[in-house]
Design an enzyme around this catalytic site. Sequence first.
Site, PDB file in Angstrom:
ATOM      1  N   ARG A   1     -43.174 -12.662  -9.923  1.00  0.00           N
ATOM      2  CA  ARG A   1     -41.797 -12.344 -10.310  1.00  0.00           C
ATOM      3  C   ARG A   1     -40.797 -13.232  -9.558  1.00  0.00           C
ATOM      4  O   ARG A   1     -39.796 -13.674 -10.119  1.00  0.00           O
ATOM      5  CB  ARG A   1     -41.505 -10.861 -10.054  1.00  0.00           C
ATOM      6  CG  ARG A   1     -42.229  -9.974 -11.069  1.00  0.00           C
ATOM      7  CD  ARG A   1     -42.014  -8.521 -10.779  1.00  0.00           C
ATOM      8  NE  ARG A   1     -42.596  -7.660 -11.791  1.00  0.00           N
ATOM      9  CZ  ARG A   1     -42.525  -6.328 -11.770  1.00  0.00           C
ATOM     10  NH1 ARG A   1     -41.893  -5.715 -10.794  1.00  0.00           N
ATOM     11  NH2 ARG A   1     -43.062  -5.603 -12.717  1.00  0.00           N
TER      12      ARG A   1
ATOM     13  N   ASP B   1     -28.937   3.668 -13.726  1.00  0.00           N
ATOM     14  CA  ASP B   1     -30.059   2.881 -13.209  1.00  0.00           C
ATOM     15  C   ASP B   1     -29.501   1.952 -12.134  1.00  0.00           C
ATOM     16  O   ASP B   1     -28.285   1.735 -12.067  1.00  0.00           O
ATOM     17  CB  ASP B   1     -30.721   2.063 -14.332  1.00  0.00           C
ATOM     18  CG  ASP B   1     -32.156   1.679 -13.986  1.00  0.00           C
ATOM     19  OD1 ASP B   1     -33.087   2.413 -14.360  1.00  0.00           O
ATOM     20  OD2 ASP B   1     -32.353   0.648 -13.303  1.00  0.00           O
TER      21      ASP B   1
HETATM   22  C1  LIG Z   1     -40.308   2.893 -15.134  1.00  0.00           C
HETATM   23  S1  LIG Z   1     -38.583   3.016 -15.340  1.00  0.00           S
HETATM   24  C2  LIG Z   1     -38.425   4.719 -15.873  1.00  0.00           C
HETATM   25  C3  LIG Z   1     -37.564   4.856 -17.115  1.00  0.00           C
HETATM   26  C4  LIG Z   1     -37.514   6.250 -17.711  1.00  0.00           C
HETATM   27  N1  LIG Z   1     -37.002   7.211 -16.763  1.00  0.00           N
HETATM   28  C5  LIG Z   1     -38.862   6.676 -18.227  1.00  0.00           C
HETATM   29  O1  LIG Z   1     -39.467   7.596 -17.667  1.00  0.00           O
HETATM   30  O2  LIG Z   1     -39.336   6.096 -19.210  1.00  0.00           O
HETATM   31  C6  LIG Z   1     -38.034   3.101 -13.633  1.00  0.00           C
HETATM   32  C7  LIG Z   1     -36.577   2.718 -13.448  1.00  0.00           C
HETATM   33  O3  LIG Z   1     -36.166   3.089 -12.131  1.00  0.00           O
HETATM   34  C8  LIG Z   1     -35.173   2.174 -11.716  1.00  0.00           C
HETATM   35  N2  LIG Z   1     -35.024   2.239 -10.250  1.00  0.00           N
HETATM   36  C9  LIG Z   1     -35.856   1.768  -9.290  1.00  0.00           C
HETATM   37  N3  LIG Z   1     -35.362   2.024  -8.075  1.00  0.00           N
HETATM   38  C10 LIG Z   1     -34.176   2.674  -8.260  1.00  0.00           C
HETATM   39  C11 LIG Z   1     -33.185   3.198  -7.383  1.00  0.00           C
HETATM   40  N4  LIG Z   1     -33.309   3.106  -6.058  1.00  0.00           N
HETATM   41  N5  LIG Z   1     -32.104   3.791  -7.924  1.00  0.00           N
HETATM   42  C12 LIG Z   1     -31.964   3.887  -9.276  1.00  0.00           C
HETATM   43  N6  LIG Z   1     -32.867   3.406 -10.161  1.00  0.00           N
HETATM   44  C13 LIG Z   1     -33.961   2.814  -9.658  1.00  0.00           C
HETATM   45  C14 LIG Z   1     -35.690   0.837 -12.213  1.00  0.00           C
HETATM   46  O4  LIG Z   1     -34.657  -0.121 -12.331  1.00  0.00           O
HETATM   47  C15 LIG Z   1     -36.319   1.226 -13.565  1.00  0.00           C
HETATM   48  O5  LIG Z   1     -35.430   0.973 -14.628  1.00  0.00           O
END
Ligand SMILES: C[S@@+](CC[C@H](N)C(=O)[O-])C[C@H]1O[C@@H](n2cnc3c(N)ncnc32)[C@H](O)[C@@H]1O
Length: 246
Positions: free
Chosen positions: A25, A119
């Site tokens: 990445r 997010d």
């Molecule tokens: C795998 S996705 C989950 C999306 C959705 N909630 C689902 O279950 O399909 C995880 C998301 O968490 C976000 N994320 C990671 N660390 C975070 C943080 N500290 N605060 C807010 N969002 C965060 C990432 O950017 C990513 O878009």
Amino acid sequence: MLAGLVYQETGISLSDNKVDLVKARIAKRMRKTHIRTLKDYIGVIENDSNEFACFIDAMTTNHTYFFRENKHIEYLLENLAGGVRHRIWSAACSSGEEPYSMAIQLSEAGLAFEIHASDISDSMLETASRGIYPKDRTRCVPLPLVQRYFQQGHNKWQGHYKIKSGIREQVKFFKYNLISDPAQEQYDVIFCRNVMIYFDHETRQHVVNKLYQSLRPGGLFAIGQSESLVGVEHPFKYLRPSIYCK
Ligand SMILES: C[S@@+](CC[C@H](N)C(=O)[O-])C[C@H]1O[C@@H](n2cnc3c(N)ncnc32)[C@H](O)[C@@H]1O
């Protein structure tokens, strides 16, 4: 050092078995920014907040799709009262499929709601606000709902769907870092799904405390189906797997 930066900013623990993924990445960002050495790249992210945001974007896993783990939304349909407006927060919404899936199904059920979705990733929030997705992301959406709530893309957007404006306007997106931003105003429902799996125990505890504070008494809290609050101290009442109540 880079893993430390990611942990500090996002709470995401990049374990040793992710080294190759992280390297790939970072290499992609370096190619994109025409930076030749890792040392130079580190220098750039230390001084350039735009590239730092892109770096954080690149380190997060954003996988999601419409109607993913839909049992949680089905639970809302069975249990939310009619005649009142429900305040719902999709925390860590990625590119928006989760809050739009809620909006579609709650609208279908005739429930009144406002959905806020957040997010940490700028690029995911941009995609979410635009509401255009490859068709594959809708593979779990029943066809009649696809026809009612999505517009077919043409020409350059062939193979894509756009969420219709009636649904798009019902979701408000905002940037929110689960680690460092303060607890929010009281919500009736909070979804925080498939993000805490990337956090260590201490971070998970911190996030659960904050989300507990952001819920009104009696409010519902959903985590991902493969996640668990085992080992986290919390006063939630367990309702069913991955669903809790304050
Ligand atoms: C795998 S996705 C989950 C999306 C959705 N909630 C689902 O279950 O399909 C995880 C998301 O968490 C976000 N994320 C990671 N660390 C975070 C943080 N500290 N605060 C807010 N969002 C965060 C990432 O950017 C990513 O878009």
